[in-house]
Design a protein around this motif. Sequence first.
Motif, mmCIF file in Angstrom:
data_model
loop_
_atom_site.group_PDB
_atom_site.id
_atom_site.type_symbol
_atom_site.label_atom_id
_atom_site.label_comp_id
_atom_site.label_asym_id
_atom_site.label_seq_id
_atom_site.Cartn_x
_atom_site.Cartn_y
_atom_site.Cartn_z
ATOM 1 N N GLY A 30 0.845 -1.202 0.000
ATOM 2 C CA GLY A 30 0.000 0.000 0.000
ATOM 3 C C GLY A 30 0.873 1.243 0.000
ATOM 4 N N HIS A 31 0.279 2.367 -0.396
ATOM 5 C CA HIS A 31 1.024 3.620 -0.477
ATOM 6 C C HIS A 31 1.429 4.113 0.905
ATOM 7 C CE1 HIS A 31 0.560 4.156 -4.683
ATOM 8 N NE2 HIS A 31 -0.771 4.112 -4.636
ATOM 9 N N ASN A 32 2.250 5.168 0.925
ATOM 10 C CA ASN A 32 2.607 5.820 2.185
ATOM 11 C C ASN A 32 1.340 6.247 2.902
ATOM 12 O OD1 ASN A 32 5.320 7.489 0.522
ATOM 13 N ND2 ASN A 32 5.424 5.692 1.809
ATOM 14 N N GLY A 33 1.306 5.939 4.193
ATOM 15 C CA GLY A 33 0.163 6.360 4.997
ATOM 16 C C GLY A 33 -1.039 5.433 4.888
ATOM 17 N N ALA A 34 -0.892 4.318 4.164
ATOM 18 C CA ALA A 34 -2.040 3.409 3.967
ATOM 19 C C ALA A 34 -2.397 2.664 5.247
ATOM 20 C CB ALA A 34 -1.728 2.422 2.853
ATOM 21 N N TRP A 89 -3.574 -5.795 0.592
ATOM 22 C CA TRP A 89 -3.386 -4.460 0.021
ATOM 23 C C TRP A 89 -4.221 -3.484 0.832
ATOM 24 C CZ3 TRP A 89 -5.486 -3.008 -5.507
ATOM 25 C CH2 TRP A 89 -5.083 -1.711 -5.829
ATOM 26 N N LEU A 90 -3.541 -2.498 1.390
ATOM 27 C CA LEU A 90 -4.223 -1.500 2.225
ATOM 28 C C LEU A 90 -4.336 -0.172 1.482
ATOM 29 C CD1 LEU A 90 -2.382 -2.117 5.619
ATOM 30 C CD2 LEU A 90 -4.828 -2.397 5.247
ATOM 31 N N ARG A 120 -2.161 -6.106 -9.202
ATOM 32 C CA ARG A 120 -3.267 -5.143 -9.066
ATOM 33 C C ARG A 120 -2.796 -3.843 -8.444
ATOM 34 N NH1 ARG A 120 -8.373 -7.635 -6.186
ATOM 35 N NH2 ARG A 120 -9.041 -5.474 -6.371
ATOM 36 N N ALA A 121 -1.966 -3.980 -7.388
ATOM 37 C CA ALA A 121 -1.532 -2.773 -6.663
ATOM 38 C C ALA A 121 -0.614 -1.905 -7.521
ATOM 39 C CB ALA A 121 -0.827 -3.177 -5.366
#
Length: 248
Positions: free
Chosen positions: A66-70, A225-226, A243-244
């Motif tokens: 997941g992205h930063n902060g997810a 995945w968050l 997917r991510a």
Amino acid sequence: MAEIILDHACVEFSIYNARSRSLRNDLMKRVGGHLGGSPKDDRVVVHALRDINLHLQAGTRLALVGHNGAGKSTMLRLLSGVYEPSAGRAVITGKVSSLLDLSMGMDVEQTGRDNIILRAVFLGMTFTQAKALVPEIAEFSELGPYLDLPMRTYSSGMAMRLGFGVSTAIQPDILLMDEMISVGDVRFAAKAKARLQKLMEQARIWSSPRTISETLREYCDRAVWLQEGRIVADGPLEDILARAHAPD
Ligand SMILES: Nc1ncnc2c1ncn2[C@@H]1O[C@H](COP(=O)(O)OP(=O)(O)OP(=O)(O)O)[C@@H](O)[C@H]1O
């Protein structure tokens, strides 16, 4: 038996004194926080994890993506029992070793030798078990005479070697790591990597959000995945990575 159950688990952080309107608005926009109770309340609530349902059984090798902060680091802290859910439940069965903060429990005024014992007791050992660890950690960390000096005299690499040595001396059922830790020069890093890999192979549940991708593929078979604190997908690693990382 090693097992982790997260049942509708949520983690919230309250940020106080967020007086500035632009800061509050920006925070709410970015992380989905909401304003606290009364209009005079200068508190912003950040929903770091929302309604998380997850069941990790022995044999799980889980990557968090997941992205930063997810919410990846918050999830590791929830899985390790450092954070209690603010709503829902977290049931953790088994001995958890978390390589998130290697020096937690240590005291810079004490010698390296004493800190081996402090950290080992902090990680759940008895005093007698902790004392018995000292010779092996002393040899692994290669600190020589520094071992009898206060830790405040250590370089960051020296402190890291000691913390890493103790943290990896305990055989966990559940191993949680933030990233592949770098612990000094090339020769020592190779030695540390071998020690870590042994631990990863022996742990019954293993989870990390930030590993070099070859390690991720070598060790993980499942990924979560968050996005903005929610699980948006949970499945085989390759599917989730595809997917991510797919273009929007
Ligand atoms: N102690 C805290 N106090 C307030 N907010 C926090 C705290 N820890 C995390 N947060 C917030 O919770 C959200 C999730 O943070 P977290 O560190 O879990 O994300 P992450 O996926 O690990 O990010 P990164 O990849 O950047 O390390 C973010 O919005 C972050 O600002």
